[in-house]
Design a protein around this motif. Structure first.
Motif, PDB file in Angstrom:
ATOM      1  N   LEU A 128       4.573  14.191 -12.693  1.00  0.00           N
ATOM      2  CA  LEU A 128       6.091  14.272 -12.794  1.00  0.00           C
ATOM      3  C   LEU A 128       6.631  12.720 -12.482  1.00  0.00           C
ATOM      4  N   GLY A 129       5.803  11.812 -12.896  1.00  0.00           N
ATOM      5  CA  GLY A 129       6.090  10.549 -13.186  1.00  0.00           C
ATOM      6  C   GLY A 129       6.023   9.634 -11.800  1.00  0.00           C
ATOM      7  N   PRO A 130       5.873   8.347 -12.093  1.00  0.00           N
ATOM      8  CA  PRO A 130       5.953   7.414 -10.577  1.00  0.00           C
ATOM      9  C   PRO A 130       7.087   7.401  -9.788  1.00  0.00           C
ATOM     10  N   THR A 131       8.235   7.803 -10.521  1.00  0.00           N
ATOM     11  CA  THR A 131       9.579   7.509  -9.500  1.00  0.00           C
ATOM     12  C   THR A 131       9.347   8.735  -8.754  1.00  0.00           C
ATOM     13  N   ARG A 132       8.650   9.933  -8.918  1.00  0.00           N
ATOM     14  CA  ARG A 132       8.747  11.022  -7.952  1.00  0.00           C
ATOM     15  C   ARG A 132       7.637  11.032  -7.275  1.00  0.00           C
ATOM     16  N   THR A 133       6.801   9.873  -6.942  1.00  0.00           N
ATOM     17  CA  THR A 133       5.670   9.857  -5.905  1.00  0.00           C
ATOM     18  C   THR A 133       6.078   8.869  -4.931  1.00  0.00           C
ATOM     19  N   LEU A 134       5.986   9.090  -3.703  1.00  0.00           N
ATOM     20  CA  LEU A 134       6.416   8.111  -2.654  1.00  0.00           C
ATOM     21  C   LEU A 134       5.033   7.323  -2.215  1.00  0.00           C
ATOM     22  N   ILE A 135       5.064   6.118  -2.300  1.00  0.00           N
ATOM     23  CA  ILE A 135       3.658   5.336  -2.013  1.00  0.00           C
ATOM     24  C   ILE A 135       3.907   4.676  -0.396  1.00  0.00           C
ATOM     25  N   LEU A 136       3.123   5.004   0.408  1.00  0.00           N
ATOM     26  CA  LEU A 136       3.287   4.389   1.913  1.00  0.00           C
ATOM     27  C   LEU A 136       2.311   3.388   2.210  1.00  0.00           C
ATOM     28  N   LEU A 137       2.311   2.525   2.905  1.00  0.00           N
ATOM     29  CA  LEU A 137       1.085   1.728   3.525  1.00  0.00           C
ATOM     30  C   LEU A 137       1.289   1.902   5.187  1.00  0.00           C
ATOM     31  N   ASN A 138       0.348   2.537   5.910  1.00  0.00           N
ATOM     32  CA  ASN A 138       0.462   2.792   7.100  1.00  0.00           C
ATOM     33  C   ASN A 138       1.793   3.445   7.390  1.00  0.00           C
ATOM     34  N   GLY A 139       2.153   4.612   6.713  1.00  0.00           N
ATOM     35  CA  GLY A 139       3.149   5.397   7.111  1.00  0.00           C
ATOM     36  C   GLY A 139       4.524   4.670   6.666  1.00  0.00           C
ATOM     37  N   ARG A 140       4.400   3.693   6.128  1.00  0.00           N
ATOM     38  CA  ARG A 140       5.741   2.919   5.827  1.00  0.00           C
ATOM     39  C   ARG A 140       6.039   2.610   4.480  1.00  0.00           C
ATOM     40  N   ARG A 141       7.199   2.626   3.554  1.00  0.00           N
ATOM     41  CA  ARG A 141       7.482   2.608   2.038  1.00  0.00           C
ATOM     42  C   ARG A 141       7.043   1.319   1.562  1.00  0.00           C
ATOM     43  N   VAL A 142       6.325   1.380   0.633  1.00  0.00           N
ATOM     44  CA  VAL A 142       5.821   0.198  -0.233  1.00  0.00           C
ATOM     45  C   VAL A 142       6.989   0.049  -1.481  1.00  0.00           C
ATOM     46  N   ALA A 143       7.936  -1.010  -1.357  1.00  0.00           N
ATOM     47  CA  ALA A 143       8.861  -1.138  -2.005  1.00  0.00           C
ATOM     48  C   ALA A 143       8.697  -1.289  -3.666  1.00  0.00           C
ATOM     49  N   PRO A 144       9.453  -1.111  -4.652  1.00  0.00           N
ATOM     50  CA  PRO A 144       9.120  -1.189  -6.069  1.00  0.00           C
ATOM     51  C   PRO A 144       8.836  -2.763  -6.089  1.00  0.00           C
ATOM     52  N   ALA A 145       7.951  -2.943  -7.187  1.00  0.00           N
ATOM     53  CA  ALA A 145       7.754  -4.349  -7.521  1.00  0.00           C
ATOM     54  C   ALA A 145       7.377  -4.381  -9.122  1.00  0.00           C
ATOM     55  N   GLY A 146       7.403  -5.623  -9.733  1.00  0.00           N
ATOM     56  CA  GLY A 146       7.124  -5.593 -11.223  1.00  0.00           C
ATOM     57  C   GLY A 146       8.141  -6.482 -11.710  1.00  0.00           C
ATOM     58  N   ARG A 148      11.182  -7.234 -15.139  1.00  0.00           N
ATOM     59  CA  ARG A 148      12.079  -6.778 -16.199  1.00  0.00           C
ATOM     60  C   ARG A 148      13.031  -5.962 -15.313  1.00  0.00           C
ATOM     61  N   GLY A 149      14.112  -5.206 -16.311  1.00  0.00           N
ATOM     62  CA  GLY A 149      15.327  -4.474 -15.355  1.00  0.00           C
ATOM     63  C   GLY A 149      14.918  -3.165 -14.834  1.00  0.00           C
ATOM     64  N   ALA A 150      13.813  -2.442 -15.238  1.00  0.00           N
ATOM     65  CA  ALA A 150      13.389  -1.225 -15.163  1.00  0.00           C
ATOM     66  C   ALA A 150      12.397  -1.477 -13.878  1.00  0.00           C
ATOM     67  N   VAL A 151      12.743  -1.943 -12.901  1.00  0.00           N
ATOM     68  CA  VAL A 151      11.753  -2.190 -11.712  1.00  0.00           C
ATOM     69  C   VAL A 151      12.193  -0.889 -10.915  1.00  0.00           C
ATOM     70  N   GLY A 152      11.387   0.112 -10.668  1.00  0.00           N
ATOM     71  CA  GLY A 152      11.688   1.286  -9.765  1.00  0.00           C
ATOM     72  C   GLY A 152      10.704   2.215  -9.071  1.00  0.00           C
ATOM     73  N   SER A 153       9.253   1.521  -9.405  1.00  0.00           N
ATOM     74  CA  SER A 153       8.313   2.274  -8.635  1.00  0.00           C
ATOM     75  C   SER A 153       7.487   1.234  -8.008  1.00  0.00           C
ATOM     76  N   ALA A 154       6.675   1.807  -7.070  1.00  0.00           N
ATOM     77  CA  ALA A 154       5.749   0.718  -6.415  1.00  0.00           C
ATOM     78  C   ALA A 154       4.731   0.180  -7.399  1.00  0.00           C
ATOM     79  N   ASP A 155       4.265  -0.938  -7.313  1.00  0.00           N
ATOM     80  CA  ASP A 155       3.301  -1.613  -8.225  1.00  0.00           C
ATOM     81  C   ASP A 155       1.841  -1.576  -7.333  1.00  0.00           C
ATOM     82  N   LEU A 156       0.611  -0.691  -7.888  1.00  0.00           N
ATOM     83  CA  LEU A 156      -0.320  -0.470  -7.063  1.00  0.00           C
ATOM     84  C   LEU A 156      -1.023  -2.002  -7.055  1.00  0.00           C
ATOM     85  N   ASN A 157      -0.762  -2.954  -7.610  1.00  0.00           N
ATOM     86  CA  ASN A 157      -1.626  -4.054  -7.735  1.00  0.00           C
ATOM     87  C   ASN A 157      -1.343  -4.822  -6.477  1.00  0.00           C
ATOM     88  N   VAL A 158      -0.166  -4.451  -5.616  1.00  0.00           N
ATOM     89  CA  VAL A 158      -0.009  -5.332  -4.522  1.00  0.00           C
ATOM     90  C   VAL A 158      -0.673  -4.883  -3.102  1.00  0.00           C
TER      91      VAL A 158
END
Length: 992
Positions: A128-146, A148-158
């Motif tokens: 269902l795509g990355p914008t429909r999956t929530l990424i948490l670190l210790n129970g708290r949101r990992v904000a989008p990273a990346g 260009r203009g279409a930054v909208g999902s957490a980047d696993l590199n961080v």
């Protein structure tokens, strides 16, 4: 051995611990170093995590005394990710065991336009795509990273790696618990907090075929006192470039067509290069481009070897030709040059370097309910690059002195943006060579909070968090203005040429000759027209959260517990492309305006758990869980979500669970505020082009006539498509429903048999009002297919279409709108067996996922197409793990399976009962695909060593025909296939 007596004292804990640890866990999700019960492991982790007696599990905000959840939660431990040979948290999360075969954006997508920009790695559950999956670190949101203009999902590199304790994966909708984005599931990365001393770790993954080596070096440190704790890690990770040149299967991409009348093998229908006698590498379908060629008006000439005819408009230099167009031979689609050796320098897996610092700690204040003041810091710096290949189409104006005398009468087409108002005389198709994209991404996330006791039983937690992404992205581009300026020349009187407009240090373009056509271009001119272009992306997010949890009141069979809270979030995006991009000066690239906007949300939520029955006949445990959330967004208003779940344990060895809930996804900032990006469709995309060929009673015919266009109308203008955010068109949140039904079976056999566990979970997720950029062609077709009254009134999608009354040119605003529908249904199965054999413990786990449906459509009237089983969306995947541990040693064997896939039925190429249709010239299927791995680990008191092999059989990705799906070489562009080849890995740790 599993202590059944300990588990059976609490049937709910027993069943749910089984559901969590066994039901969806991949082979490497088990802690094979311990024979402790699930309760004992959970209690230890809870004690290490906080100074409380309970631990909160992904999928709930209610603290418990063991791992349990109404919804299935998959657990991946850090140790097992090391045994599997993964060199980063990104690799773990994008593995088949977690993603169940759905394709992910990884480092093989460097040459494609992806959300988050090149180099970003994202994760989407259930396809269902990355914008429909929530990424948490210790129970708290990992904000989008990346970038260009279409930054909208957490980047696993961080994400950190060395200090990760475990990863919890909830594959169920959970917006009532976590808010927006938790549609397909939630990923929670949990770090180790009880760290004493210093540990060093190093891992090296080396490929058997060369290229793409990965190295990671880390240090983990910490100290735990009576009233405080502090820990952290620093990691350096580097990945070398893996180019197309490094793998044999990417050296020669062919059409891979079959001549069904002559032969039955793939390639029998390919064009045979007359110069080599073999199938031609990198044809136009296979990723090649036209090079070493010029385009002119149609004229008489000599055909190139293998060609036919006497009239051509494409030519290749050949000094031996003395008739027709002297010095040139005529080429067609098959005989023209399409391959340049520099194409093999393109990145197959792009290189990157990351630095990651993670710090966490806390201390007991002794006040405010024995509160703990705690904090976390995550900082990440990524430098990544991607090598591509560029073709240069250089237009020389009619009459230009740069054109040789025998071509000056050519008129190949109308004026272009390079010919300074004159008609185009000759177009040169030049193999320019390699270019590079670069990204420097700085990301940090800091949060601090206070948690303690409101009363003896009630706990509170107050937290503030700030995240910041700052990325510079640079790519190379020709500038349209400079190309046009350099092509407008006059003779300098010395055998050379000068720019008519010498401003900005203009350097005259090279004359049209064999060297120019062959890509041997003057360095000073290249440096002037081909320049680095840099933009900057900033993304900031602030969060304030307060929640409480504890017992509410007693019922006959237990205590009702609750969790309540409130949260405020604000996010802001600011993407500033280069001024060249804003001005539309990038040659043959789209223009882009700045993307700037912000949004905020205020939410309140609650969760209740009711112990309805316990310890009675036919109900060892019957528990009901209710949760709800009220959301109010600044951008579009309010939403409510809820979830109802329950667990029933009729007997100790059998449990049933079920849940139903609603979720939502707020439009990402880029979906709301994306700056206008201009692209183009050909003139034949105009729905009214030659509409007289249609039935006069058809809706499209009537709409074109109502627009005042003549029946013999021929479109001569291309269609301008402006893609932009949908805030101005009233973009709303997309909504979804999710159903799960599960059963967990753990029969009690004799001690000599061992422990057998089985779990099955049915899932059903439906997304409605999906946010989608429908595309220029889709909008045009839908508009011109609507009722004439709506068409003339500009209702529906017709509000996005405008026709210029002067030249009839169409402009389409391709904004994000709520139109799409997505539906996913399937079954997860897990079978686990553990037994003591000889001096050690043997365990094996099989995880299997079957997709019944993976359907989607863009418009309401479109058919809902089920893509399950088609290329890129396997209907079945499985992982198998087998491990044996004795004393300090452990060995592991792993197997990943991706089911065969084919798209013949979708393209109506299938004969009934045939998997590979005899009537199709295309290979659009892949066979069963298996990847094996093996490792050995030794653990001493202060050090450990793990060595192993991934892709043990050096399995290459299967091949398909070109021109149907995106490919790498002849392989499907799909993250489930291994592009690395066999890898050897070694991991060493040492602790002080």
């Amino acid at each position: 051995m599993m202590n059944r007596k300990s588990l059976s004292r609490n049937p709910l804990s027993f069943a749910l611990a089984t559901a969590m640890v066994f039901a969806a866990a991949p082979a490497f999700a088990q802690d094979t170093t311990s024979t402790k019960t699930a309760e004992e492991v959970a209690a230890e982790k809870a004690k290490a995590t906080t100074n409380f007696d309970t631990v909160t599990v992904t999928g709930s905000r209610i603290g418990r005394d063991t791992f349990n959840s109404v919804s299935p939660v998959q657990v991946v431990t850090r140790q097992e990710s090391v045994l599997a040979g993964f060199n980063s948290t990104t690799d773990v999360l994008q593995s088949t065991a977690v993603t169940t075969g759905s394709s992910q954006i990884n480092n093989a997508y460097g040459g494609y336009v992806t959300d988050g920009g090149p180099g970003a790695n994202t994760l989407g559950l259930r396809g269902l795509g990355p914008t429909r999956t929530l990424i948490l670190l210790n129970g708290r949101r990992v904000a989008p990273a990346g970038s260009r203009g279409a930054v909208g999902s957490a980047d696993l590199n961080v994400l950190p790696n060395a200090i990760v304790d475990r990863i919890e994966i909830l594959k169920d909708g959970a917006s009532s618990i976590y808010g927006s984005d938790a549609v397909a599931g939630v990923i929670n990365i949990v770090t180790k907090t009880k760290v004493d001393g210093v540990s060093f770790e190093g891992q090296h993954n080396a490929t058997d075929g060369g290229g793409g080596d990965q190295r990671r070096y880390s240090i983990m440190f910490g100290t735990t006192g009576e009233r405080s704790h502090f820990s952290g890690s620093y990691e350096y990770y580097t990945r070398n470039d893996l180019s197309l040149r490094d793998r044999d299967w990417t050296h020669c991409a062919t059409d891979k067509y079959r001549d069904i009348d002559v032969g039955d093998y793939w390639g029998s229908g390919d064009f045979i290069d007359p110069l080599t006698g073999k199938s031609k590498c990198y044809t136009l379908d296979a990723g090649g481009v036209t090079i070493n060629t010029i385009g002119t008006n149609t004229r008489t000439g000599v055909a190139a070897p293998g060609g036919a005819g006497t009239r051509f408009n494409r030519w290749r230099p050949n000094a031996a030709v003395t008739t027709g167009l002297v010095g040139y031979e005529g080429v067609d689609t098959y005989t023209r040059d399409t391959f340049d050796d520099a194409m093999l320098n393109q990145s197959l897996i792009s290189p990157a370097k990351t630095h990651t610092l993670f710090l966490q700690g806390g201390f007991d204040t002794g006040v405010l309910g024995d509160a703990e003041l705690y904090y976390e810091f995550l900082g990440n710096k990524r430098k990544s690059t991607q090598t591509g290949y560029r073709q240069l189409s250089l237009d020389y104006a009619v009459g230009s002195p740069l054109i040789p005398a025998n071509l000056r009468d050519s008129v190949a087409g109308p004026a272009t943006n390079l010919t300074n108002g004159a008609n185009m005389g000759v177009r040169a198709f030049i193999g320019f060579g390699n270019d590079q994209n670069k990204q420097n991404v700085d990301y940090y996330r800091f949060n601090a909070g206070l948690r303690g006791n409101l009363t003896a039983d009630w706990k509170y937690d107050f937290n503030v968090m700030h995240s910041d992404n700052d990325a510079d992205y640079t790519f190379q581009s020709f500038l349209t203005s400079r190309l046009a300026q350099s092509l407008n020349v006059v003779s300098n009187g010395a055998g050379g040429y000068s720019c008519v407009d010498p401003s900005n240090g203009c350097i005259a373009a090279p004359a049209l000759n064999t060297n120019t056509i062959g890509g041997n271009l003057p360095a000073d001119w290249k440096n002037w027209v081909f320049v680095p272009v840099t933009g900057n992306t900033m993304y900031k997010e602030d969060t304030v959260n307060f929640n409480v949890n504890g017992p509410l009141f007693d019922m006959p069979h237990g205590t009702v517990r609750g969790a309540f809270g409130a949260e405020y979030r604000k996010a802001k995006i600011d993407d500033s492309p280069s001024q060249y991009s804003i001005d539309g000066d990038l040659f043959n690239l789209t223009s882009a305006a700045p993307t700037r906007g912000s949004d905020s949300v205020t939410e309140v939520y609650g969760e209740l758990e009711f112990p309805l029955l316990s310890g009675v006949t036919a109900a060892e445990e019957l528990t009901l869980n209710l949760s709800g959330r009220y959301t109010d967004y600044e951008s579009y208003g309010s939403d409510e979500t809820y979830k109802i779940g329950g667990l029933w344990t009729p007997v100790k060895w059998l449990s049933f669970r079920a849940s139903y809930g609603t979720s939502y996804r707020a439009p990402a900032l880029y979906e709301q505020f994306l700056g206008g990006t201009t692209g183009f469709l050909g003139s034949t995309s105009d729905p009214c082009n030659e509409y007289s060929d249609r039935d006069p009673s058809s809706i499209r015919y009537q709409n074109c006539a109502a627009e005042g266009l003549p029946a013999d109308y021929i479109a001569t203008q291309g269609v301008t498509v402006i893609t932009q955010g949908g805030a101005e068109t009233g973009l709303k949140a997309e909504t979804s429903t999710a159903k799960t039904l599960g059963v967990v079976i753990q029969p009690e056999f004799g001690s000599g048999f061992g422990d057998l566990s089985f779990a099955a979970d049915y899932f059903d997720i439906k997304v409605e009002n999906g946010v989608q950029a429908a595309g220029g062609a889709g909008i045009l077709n839908a508009c011109y297919g609507s009722a004439t009254a709506d068409f003339l009134a500009g209702n529906g999608l017709c509000r996005l279409v405008d026709r210029n009354p002067l030249n009839n040119a169409l402009t389409v605003t391709n904004g994000f709108i709520n139109v799409s529908t997505d539906k996913v249904r399937g079954v997860d199965l897990t079978l686990r067996y553990v037994r003591d054999i000889g001096p050690g413990e043997f365990r094996t786990t099989t995880q299997f996922t079957h997709y019944i449906e993976q359907s989607s459509k863009i418009f309401q009237d479109d058919p809902l197409v089920n893509y399950a089983g088609m290329l890129g969306t396997p209907a079945n995947t499985a992982t198998f793990d087998m491990a044996y541990k004795w004393k300090e040693w452990q060995v592991r064997y792993g197997l990943d399976w991706i089911d065969k896939m084919d798209s013949y039925a979708y393209y109506e190429e299938r004969n009934p009962g045939l998997f590979e249709p005899d009537t199709s010239p295309y290979k659009i299927y892949t066979p069963n695909y298996f990847l094996q791995s093996f490792s050995v680990q030794y653990e001493a008191d202060k050090w450990s060593a793990t060595v192993g092999v991934r892709n043990l059989a050096d399995k290459e990705p299967p091949t398909i025909s070109q021109g149907v799906y995106s490919t790498v070489g002849n392989a499907l562009l799909y993250s489930g296939f291994d592009y690395w080849g066999r890898q050897y890995f070694a991991n060493v740790t040492y602790s002080f």
